[in-house]
Scaffold this motif. Sequence first.
Motif, PDB file in Angstrom:
ATOM      1  N   LYS A   1       0.831  -1.214   0.000  1.00 25.49           N
ATOM      2  CA  LYS A   1       0.000   0.000   0.000  1.00 25.49           C
ATOM      3  C   LYS A   1       0.866   1.265   0.000  1.00 25.49           C
ATOM      4  O   LYS A   1       0.448   2.293  -0.527  1.00 25.49           O
ATOM      5  CB  LYS A   1      -0.980  -0.019   1.180  1.00 25.49           C
ATOM      6  CG  LYS A   1      -2.097  -1.037   0.957  1.00 25.49           C
ATOM      7  CD  LYS A   1      -3.261  -0.875   1.893  1.00 25.49           C
ATOM      8  CE  LYS A   1      -4.387  -1.823   1.466  1.00 25.49           C
ATOM      9  NZ  LYS A   1      -5.553  -1.746   2.324  1.00 25.49           N
TER      10      LYS A   1
ATOM     11  N   LEU B   1       1.803   1.699  -3.546  1.00 32.23           N
ATOM     12  CA  LEU B   1       0.658   2.182  -4.339  1.00 32.23           C
ATOM     13  C   LEU B   1       0.319   3.640  -4.030  1.00 32.23           C
ATOM     14  O   LEU B   1      -0.507   4.237  -4.704  1.00 32.23           O
ATOM     15  CB  LEU B   1      -0.573   1.325  -4.020  1.00 32.23           C
ATOM     16  CG  LEU B   1      -0.604  -0.054  -4.647  1.00 32.23           C
ATOM     17  CD1 LEU B   1      -1.589  -0.944  -3.908  1.00 32.23           C
ATOM     18  CD2 LEU B   1      -0.997   0.031  -6.106  1.00 32.23           C
TER      19      LEU B   1
ATOM     20  N   LEU C   1      -1.144   4.541  -1.283  1.00 34.03           N
ATOM     21  CA  LEU C   1      -2.326   4.602  -0.406  1.00 34.03           C
ATOM     22  C   LEU C   1      -1.916   4.952   1.026  1.00 34.03           C
ATOM     23  O   LEU C   1      -2.695   5.534   1.765  1.00 34.03           O
ATOM     24  CB  LEU C   1      -3.079   3.269  -0.417  1.00 34.03           C
ATOM     25  CG  LEU C   1      -3.770   2.897  -1.724  1.00 34.03           C
ATOM     26  CD1 LEU C   1      -4.422   1.535  -1.622  1.00 34.03           C
ATOM     27  CD2 LEU C   1      -4.794   3.942  -2.128  1.00 34.03           C
TER      28      LEU C   1
ATOM     29  N   ASP D   1      -0.201  16.995  -6.709  1.00 37.82           N
ATOM     30  CA  ASP D   1      -1.393  16.129  -6.704  1.00 37.82           C
ATOM     31  C   ASP D   1      -1.706  15.602  -8.111  1.00 37.82           C
ATOM     32  O   ASP D   1      -2.040  14.437  -8.290  1.00 37.82           O
ATOM     33  CB  ASP D   1      -2.606  16.900  -6.152  1.00 37.82           C
ATOM     34  CG  ASP D   1      -2.577  16.949  -4.633  1.00 37.82           C
ATOM     35  OD1 ASP D   1      -1.690  16.307  -4.038  1.00 37.82           O
ATOM     36  OD2 ASP D   1      -3.435  17.638  -4.053  1.00 37.82           O
TER      37      ASP D   1
ATOM     38  N   ARG E   1      -1.643  11.790  -9.433  1.00 37.30           N
ATOM     39  CA  ARG E   1      -2.812  11.205 -10.093  1.00 37.30           C
ATOM     40  C   ARG E   1      -2.410  10.553 -11.424  1.00 37.30           C
ATOM     41  O   ARG E   1      -2.843   9.456 -11.759  1.00 37.30           O
ATOM     42  CB  ARG E   1      -3.831  12.319 -10.322  1.00 37.30           C
ATOM     43  CG  ARG E   1      -5.234  11.818 -10.411  1.00 37.30           C
ATOM     44  CD  ARG E   1      -6.182  12.968 -10.582  1.00 37.30           C
ATOM     45  NE  ARG E   1      -7.508  12.465 -10.829  1.00 37.30           N
ATOM     46  CZ  ARG E   1      -8.477  13.202 -11.332  1.00 37.30           C
ATOM     47  NH1 ARG E   1      -8.285  14.435 -11.635  1.00 37.30           N
ATOM     48  NH2 ARG E   1      -9.670  12.677 -11.518  1.00 37.30           N
TER      49      ARG E   1
ATOM     50  N   ARG F   1      -0.575   7.383 -10.720  1.00 40.59           N
ATOM     51  CA  ARG F   1      -1.505   6.313 -10.320  1.00 40.59           C
ATOM     52  C   ARG F   1      -2.217   5.719 -11.538  1.00 40.59           C
ATOM     53  O   ARG F   1      -2.533   4.537 -11.560  1.00 40.59           O
ATOM     54  CB  ARG F   1      -2.549   6.874  -9.359  1.00 40.59           C
ATOM     55  CG  ARG F   1      -2.006   7.152  -7.985  1.00 40.59           C
ATOM     56  CD  ARG F   1      -2.754   6.305  -6.978  1.00 40.59           C
ATOM     57  NE  ARG F   1      -2.338   6.606  -5.637  1.00 40.59           N
ATOM     58  CZ  ARG F   1      -3.109   7.198  -4.731  1.00 40.59           C
ATOM     59  NH1 ARG F   1      -4.345   7.535  -5.052  1.00 40.59           N
ATOM     60  NH2 ARG F   1      -2.666   7.403  -3.536  1.00 40.59           N
TER      61      ARG F   1
ATOM     62  N   MET G   1      -3.476  -2.710 -10.573  1.00 44.95           N
ATOM     63  CA  MET G   1      -3.477  -3.457  -9.309  1.00 44.95           C
ATOM     64  C   MET G   1      -4.433  -4.634  -9.412  1.00 44.95           C
ATOM     65  O   MET G   1      -5.574  -4.478  -9.850  1.00 44.95           O
ATOM     66  CB  MET G   1      -3.914  -2.498  -8.188  1.00 44.95           C
ATOM     67  CG  MET G   1      -4.165  -3.164  -6.871  1.00 44.95           C
ATOM     68  SD  MET G   1      -2.618  -3.578  -6.022  1.00 44.95           S
ATOM     69  CE  MET G   1      -3.217  -4.602  -4.691  1.00 44.95           C
TER      70      MET G   1
ATOM     71  N   PRO H   1     -11.007   1.705 -16.632  1.00 40.47           N
ATOM     72  CA  PRO H   1      -9.866   2.644 -16.606  1.00 40.47           C
ATOM     73  C   PRO H   1      -9.774   3.481 -17.891  1.00 40.47           C
ATOM     74  O   PRO H   1      -9.358   4.633 -17.851  1.00 40.47           O
ATOM     75  CB  PRO H   1      -8.641   1.729 -16.463  1.00 40.47           C
ATOM     76  CG  PRO H   1      -9.178   0.457 -15.910  1.00 40.47           C
ATOM     77  CD  PRO H   1     -10.550   0.308 -16.480  1.00 40.47           C
ATOM     78  N   LEU H   2     -10.173   2.895 -19.017  1.00 40.29           N
ATOM     79  CA  LEU H   2     -10.123   3.648 -20.280  1.00 40.29           C
ATOM     80  C   LEU H   2     -11.158   4.768 -20.269  1.00 40.29           C
ATOM     81  O   LEU H   2     -10.894   5.885 -20.724  1.00 40.29           O
ATOM     82  CB  LEU H   2     -10.391   2.712 -21.476  1.00 40.29           C
ATOM     83  CG  LEU H   2      -9.418   1.543 -21.643  1.00 40.29           C
ATOM     84  CD1 LEU H   2      -9.857   0.643 -22.789  1.00 40.29           C
ATOM     85  CD2 LEU H   2      -8.012   2.070 -21.914  1.00 40.29           C
ATOM     86  N   ARG H   3     -12.353   4.469 -19.734  1.00 45.63           N
ATOM     87  CA  ARG H   3     -13.406   5.493 -19.658  1.00 45.63           C
ATOM     88  C   ARG H   3     -12.971   6.636 -18.748  1.00 45.63           C
ATOM     89  O   ARG H   3     -13.278   7.798 -18.998  1.00 45.63           O
ATOM     90  CB  ARG H   3     -14.697   4.883 -19.096  1.00 45.63           C
ATOM     91  CG  ARG H   3     -15.448   4.022 -20.088  1.00 45.63           C
ATOM     92  CD  ARG H   3     -16.692   3.447 -19.453  1.00 45.63           C
ATOM     93  NE  ARG H   3     -17.682   4.479 -19.174  1.00 45.63           N
ATOM     94  CZ  ARG H   3     -18.639   4.376 -18.263  1.00 45.63           C
ATOM     95  NH1 ARG H   3     -18.733   3.286 -17.535  1.00 45.63           N
ATOM     96  NH2 ARG H   3     -19.497   5.336 -18.062  1.00 45.63           N
ATOM     97  N   MET H   4     -12.246   6.288 -17.684  1.00 45.43           N
ATOM     98  CA  MET H   4     -11.869   7.307 -16.707  1.00 45.43           C
ATOM     99  C   MET H   4     -10.677   8.140 -17.162  1.00 45.43           C
ATOM    100  O   MET H   4     -10.599   9.321 -16.842  1.00 45.43           O
ATOM    101  CB  MET H   4     -11.519   6.649 -15.355  1.00 45.43           C
ATOM    102  CG  MET H   4     -12.674   5.986 -14.658  1.00 45.43           C
ATOM    103  SD  MET H   4     -14.040   7.074 -14.288  1.00 45.43           S
ATOM    104  CE  MET H   4     -13.348   8.148 -13.062  1.00 45.43           C
ATOM    105  N   PHE H   5      -9.730   7.527 -17.865  1.00 44.63           N
ATOM    106  CA  PHE H   5      -8.458   8.232 -18.084  1.00 44.63           C
ATOM    107  C   PHE H   5      -8.113   8.500 -19.542  1.00 44.63           C
ATOM    108  O   PHE H   5      -7.064   9.067 -19.817  1.00 44.63           O
ATOM    109  CB  PHE H   5      -7.310   7.437 -17.441  1.00 44.63           C
ATOM    110  CG  PHE H   5      -7.465   7.306 -15.957  1.00 44.63           C
ATOM    111  CD1 PHE H   5      -7.363   8.414 -15.138  1.00 44.63           C
ATOM    112  CD2 PHE H   5      -7.751   6.081 -15.379  1.00 44.63           C
ATOM    113  CE1 PHE H   5      -7.522   8.312 -13.773  1.00 44.63           C
ATOM    114  CE2 PHE H   5      -7.913   5.965 -14.010  1.00 44.63           C
ATOM    115  CZ  PHE H   5      -7.804   7.090 -13.205  1.00 44.63           C
ATOM    116  N   THR H   6      -8.933   8.054 -20.478  1.00 42.70           N
ATOM    117  CA  THR H   6      -8.578   8.319 -21.878  1.00 42.70           C
ATOM    118  C   THR H   6      -9.738   9.029 -22.567  1.00 42.70           C
ATOM    119  O   THR H   6     -10.847   9.086 -22.034  1.00 42.70           O
ATOM    120  CB  THR H   6      -8.277   7.013 -22.652  1.00 42.70           C
ATOM    121  OG1 THR H   6      -9.503   6.282 -22.800  1.00 42.70           O
ATOM    122  CG2 THR H   6      -7.253   6.156 -21.939  1.00 42.70           C
ATOM    123  N   LYS H   7      -9.437   9.544 -23.754  1.00 47.93           N
ATOM    124  CA  LYS H   7     -10.497  10.199 -24.533  1.00 47.93           C
ATOM    125  C   LYS H   7     -10.879   9.331 -25.729  1.00 47.93           C
ATOM    126  O   LYS H   7     -11.347   9.832 -26.740  1.00 47.93           O
ATOM    127  CB  LYS H   7     -10.010  11.576 -24.988  1.00 47.93           C
ATOM    128  CG  LYS H   7      -9.908  12.560 -23.834  1.00 47.93           C
ATOM    129  CD  LYS H   7      -9.367  13.889 -24.276  1.00 47.93           C
ATOM    130  CE  LYS H   7      -9.292  14.819 -23.066  1.00 47.93           C
ATOM    131  NZ  LYS H   7      -8.520  16.018 -23.325  1.00 47.93           N
TER     132      LYS H   7
END
Lengths: 246, 255
Positions: free
Chosen positions: B45, B48, B50, B70, B74, B77, B82, B102-108
């Motif tokens: 952790k 990671l 955390l 920050d 991000r 991360r 994980m 993860p693709l929806r959250m971090f890519t376009k």
Amino acid sequence: MSYLHNIGSYFLMIAEMFRKPTKWSVMRTLILKDIDDLIIGSLGIVAFISFFVGGVVTIQTALNISNPLIPKYLIGFATRQSIILEFAPTFISIIMAGKVGSFITSSIGTMRVTEQIDALEVMGINALNYLVFPKFIALMLYPFVISIAMFLGILGGMAAVIFGGFGTLEDFITGIQIDFIPFHIIYAFIKTFVFAFLLATIPSYYGFYMKGGALEVGKASTTSFVWTSVAIILLNYILTQLLLST
Amino acid sequence: MIEVKNIHKSFGDAHILKGISTTFEKGKTSLVIGQSGSGKTVFLKCLLGLFTPEEGGIEYDGKIYANLTDDEKRNLRAKMGMVFQGSALFDSMTILENVMFPLRMFTKQSKSEMQDRADFVLNRVNLENAHNKMPSEASGGMQKRVAIARAIVNKPKYLFCDEPNSGLDPKTAIVIDNLIKEITEEYNITTIINSHDMNSVMEIGEKIVFLKDGLKAWEGSKENIFKTDNEVVTDFVYSSNLFKKVRQMYLEEKG
């Protein structure tokens, strides 16, 4: 001391909920899902309870008016006042603390137990914004539920008057129109917005910060119901004092 | 590459990590082993991000984590994958949605691009026909493979696994171990696995760090772990009868 700690953590959670917002395309889906779960999913039970409790309020009022000098339209007046001022915003909110609150605590608590919240945090996602903010936005539609509760409560009262033979439809309609103060509706909706905020955040707090396993998820749901109810009742008193007493 | 420099971590009076330093190289599968309560999970952790160590630091390809902003944290991360002990799949999403997350959250990327990438990684972990299943409908081994697919879908630079084969039968455990090793070499990523399974050590451990009571008791390769005279390590490694016999045979063979 643990009460103070919890209150402090609760306010820190609320501040954190607005930081590092989730991508809008993802957030939109989450909000729509929460509207379906929390608002649409509650309409059935709210409608059922409102209609029948409205009827009971009317019957009890009618049975307690035995003096022939008291006009019959007072049944409609008392029903309207009880339902708009207290029953719909407060009583329904306590029921929602059980239904929606337990759902929120157990769903977020289960995510904590099964490391799904850790998975979000490892990815660099603000888990509080991802999980709690959509519920907060969805519950801003809560006044819509309370409007339905008000309407159906009065409708239930009307049905009880007609089918129970406690008075005439004309008297009841006169009663629900007489001495109407529009500010009472504003007062009811101010309370509703405050209760919606409590319903979204207190159960989320108990779910998000719970520790342990499946048994603790159950305990957290019960604790969240108790504290959401306590907060609703206390704020109901404070808001009534502030808004209605002159 | 991840460099850990003398990290300490405490919770109240409990001093869990007492100054651990080590290096995890790119393209290699490293295992952190030790008994329950040795500090493995706290160590992972900390890696990671955390948990924040009170002393010491962690460098990711030369960048000191504590000095990052920050936003930089991000971004870092987002480059980590994980695999949790219990898989930690989002149970309100299908397997395909979990992998695409993860693709929806971090890519376009467009939806079709995300779907193509998710199909590719699901095929890579041999899950061609499970896209629309919910996690609750998948077996333990399948869930682990989905978790691996989700961890690698956004092409991470670092892969962390917390006891990836716990609760799996020996055959499936070997499949999961080998899959992690293949992916590590194929994508040239830094992989760190928390484990107390000696079979995993034998299968895929290129570097092994042994923790005992919050301290690094030993580090080396899987070949060396059977030759070491370090009593703490031998007590752990040869706690099973199978390994005791293997060692006896090895020593007899060597004369």
